[in-house]
Design an enzyme around this catalytic site. Structure first.
Site, short mmCIF file in Angstrom:
data_model
loop_
_atom_site.label_atom_id
_atom_site.label_comp_id
_atom_site.label_asym_id
_atom_site.label_seq_id
_atom_site.Cartn_x
_atom_site.Cartn_y
_atom_site.Cartn_z
N TYR A 102 0.84 -1.21 0.00
CA TYR A 102 0.00 0.00 0.00
C TYR A 102 0.87 1.26 0.00
O TYR A 102 1.57 1.55 0.97
CB TYR A 102 -0.94 0.02 1.22
CG TYR A 102 -1.97 -1.10 1.24
CD1 TYR A 102 -2.31 -1.81 0.10
CD2 TYR A 102 -2.61 -1.45 2.43
CE1 TYR A 102 -3.25 -2.83 0.13
CE2 TYR A 102 -3.55 -2.48 2.47
CZ TYR A 102 -3.87 -3.16 1.31
OH TYR A 102 -4.79 -4.17 1.35
N1 NAP Z 1 -6.56 -8.19 0.98
C1 NAP Z 1 -6.78 -7.46 -0.09
O1 NAP Z 1 -6.46 -7.88 -1.23
C2 NAP Z 1 -7.42 -6.10 0.05
C3 NAP Z 1 -7.94 -5.44 -1.07
C4 NAP Z 1 -8.54 -4.18 -0.87
C5 NAP Z 1 -8.60 -3.64 0.41
N2 NAP Z 1 -8.06 -4.31 1.47
C6 NAP Z 1 -8.10 -3.74 2.85
O2 NAP Z 1 -9.40 -3.37 3.15
C7 NAP Z 1 -9.43 -2.01 3.58
C8 NAP Z 1 -10.75 -1.42 3.24
O3 NAP Z 1 -11.09 -1.65 1.85
P1 NAP Z 1 -11.76 -0.55 1.02
O4 NAP Z 1 -10.77 0.51 1.00
O5 NAP Z 1 -12.20 -0.95 -0.28
O6 NAP Z 1 -12.99 -0.19 2.00
P2 NAP Z 1 -14.46 0.27 1.87
O7 NAP Z 1 -14.83 0.48 3.30
O8 NAP Z 1 -15.27 -0.62 1.01
O9 NAP Z 1 -14.36 1.69 1.12
C9 NAP Z 1 -13.71 2.76 1.73
C10 NAP Z 1 -14.05 4.08 1.05
O10 NAP Z 1 -15.44 4.25 1.05
C11 NAP Z 1 -15.76 5.62 1.29
N3 NAP Z 1 -16.59 5.67 2.52
C12 NAP Z 1 -16.38 5.06 3.70
N4 NAP Z 1 -17.36 5.34 4.57
C13 NAP Z 1 -18.22 6.16 3.93
C14 NAP Z 1 -19.43 6.78 4.30
N5 NAP Z 1 -19.95 6.62 5.53
N6 NAP Z 1 -20.07 7.53 3.38
C15 NAP Z 1 -19.55 7.70 2.16
N7 NAP Z 1 -18.39 7.14 1.73
C16 NAP Z 1 -17.75 6.37 2.62
C17 NAP Z 1 -14.45 6.36 1.49
O11 NAP Z 1 -14.08 6.96 0.25
P3 NAP Z 1 -13.37 8.42 0.28
O12 NAP Z 1 -12.14 8.23 1.10
O13 NAP Z 1 -13.11 8.73 -1.15
O14 NAP Z 1 -14.37 9.34 0.94
C18 NAP Z 1 -13.48 5.24 1.84
O15 NAP Z 1 -12.16 5.52 1.47
C19 NAP Z 1 -8.21 -1.36 2.91
O16 NAP Z 1 -7.79 -0.19 3.58
C20 NAP Z 1 -7.23 -2.49 3.04
O17 NAP Z 1 -6.68 -2.49 4.35
C21 NAP Z 1 -7.50 -5.53 1.30
#
Ligand code: NAP
Length: 331
Positions: free
Chosen positions: A58
């Site tokens: 990351y």
């Molecule tokens: N193992 C893997 O291959 C893998 C792959 C992907 C992710 N991950 C892990 O999973 C974590 C989370 O995944 P993800 O980043 O896709 O998470 P997610 O929770 O699905 O999406 C996060 C994004 O959604 C938006 N958001 C969150 N809460 C909100 C709300 N209440 N209202 C409106 N928009 C909201 C924000 O965008 P904005 O910041 O633009 O506002 C935030 O950055 C990552 O940080 C990582 O640690 C792992």
């Protein structure tokens, strides 16, 4: 906040975890004035979140660095999960990668060290032996995997243990339910759900596909005509947007934000120990943690399952969100 066991590791994690990818990778997530790593981490800690997920890839290590710095003296209070990239799973590279992660995180142990994606070379035996050595040396406390499908998880468990499998799982992507989650449950492998809000789509903030930032519309939901899409499939954009519309109406009817409903639903799914929320804005963290305290009840869960069933069928059991059947990395 509630806490659940991470497999048989003896480690307990908050049902909502903190995803640290967002605090170290502005190239992907975009520069945002509201984004403040220290404030985000402090808000999460104050809300009872004890589980922090990052990875060496990351932001090329910037996420680990930002997380370590923001946790500072509170490191002992939390469970840090990091991930080694598949190309670093040969023993020598793995030892070096772990040392680098420890240095960037500013700690002398990683609680959960996960293999980020499955790999073919070296053998699972070699990689597992190296991870086991790190565990004996106290550099890591537990071994986990991520994006391991039925075949890879079966092969891995024939060689050694994994306390958890981190998988893409949310209301509009339920492919892991077909056979990966059942396999995890039979083997006491905790499911850690990533992308619980489908990168923000499940907050209902975008009405049209064209409004979604290009980096966030590359999954199998979207047409392969869109920029950066690799899966070669037709996608199911119309069904996706209809499903989101129906979910939004359902959430309105029960008086909750869609994001809260999406997280409540996920935490009610069997096998899920924690859902990692992407967290860079304190305001969103505060809004999202409410889900940890709410139980929307079995009738609501059943209705939501029904609303999302056509999308689940359309996307099928391929658990790779980005690649089509032939190139799927999750097997
Ligand atoms: N193992 C893997 O291959 C893998 C792959 C992907 C992710 N991950 C892990 O999973 C974590 C989370 O995944 P993800 O980043 O896709 O998470 P997610 O929770 O699905 O999406 C996060 C994004 O959604 C938006 N958001 C969150 N809460 C909100 C709300 N209440 N209202 C409106 N928009 C909201 C924000 O965008 P904005 O910041 O633009 O506002 C935030 O950055 C990552 O940080 C990582 O640690 C792992």
């Amino acid at each position: 906040m509630h806490y659940r066991p991470l497999g048989a590791s003896g480690i307990r994690v908050s049902v909502l975890g903190f995803g640290a990818w967002q605090i170290g990778d502005p190239r992907y997530w975009g520069d945002d004035a509201e984004s403040d790593a220290q404030a985000a981490v402090d808000t999460a800690l104050d809300a009872g979140i004890n589980f922090f997920d990052t990875a060496e890839v990351y932001g090329d290590g910037a996420s680990e660095e930002a997380l370590g710095k923001a946790l500072g003296a509170r490191r002992e209070e939390v469970v840090i999960a990091s991930k080694v990239a598949p190309e670093h799973c040969a023993p020598d590279k793995l030892f070096a990668a772990c040392e680098e992660s420890l240095r960037r995180l500013g700690t002398d142990y990683i609680d959960l060290y996960q293999v980020h994606w499955p790999f073919r070379d070296p053998s699972f035996e070699e990689a597992y032996a190296a991870l086991d050595r790190l565990r004996h040396e106290g550099k890591i406390r537990a071994i986990g995997v991520s994006n391991f499908g039925r075949q890879d998880l079966t092969d891995w468990l024939a060689v050694g243990d994994a306390v958890s499998n981190q998988l893409g799982y949310n209301l509009v992507f339920r492919a892991v339910e077909y056979d990966i989650v059942p396999l995890c449950r039979r083997n006491d492998v905790a499911v850690i759900a990533y992308m619980p809000l489908m990168q923000g789509l499940l907050s209902g903030r975008w009405e049209k596909v064209d409004d979604i930032p290009p980096a966030r519309r590359r999954t199998r939901h979207f047409s392969s005509r869109r920029e950066g899409v690799r899966h070669g499939e037709r996608g199911c954009e119309r069904l996706l947007m209809e499903t989101l519309g129906e979910l939004r109406r359902f959430a309105d009817a029960i008086g909750l934000p869609l994001a809260t409903v999406a997280l409540c639903w996920l935490l009610a799914q069997p096998g899920v120990s924690s859902a990692i929320i992407g967290a860079r804005k304190p305001r969103q963290i505060l809004r999202n943690v409410r889900a940890a305290e709410l139980d929307i009840g079995p009738a609501a869960i059943a209705q939501i399952n029904e609303i999302t069933a056509p999308l689940k069928r359309a996307l099928g059991p391929n658990a790779d969100m980005w690649e089509g059947e032939d190139d799927a990395r999750i097997r």
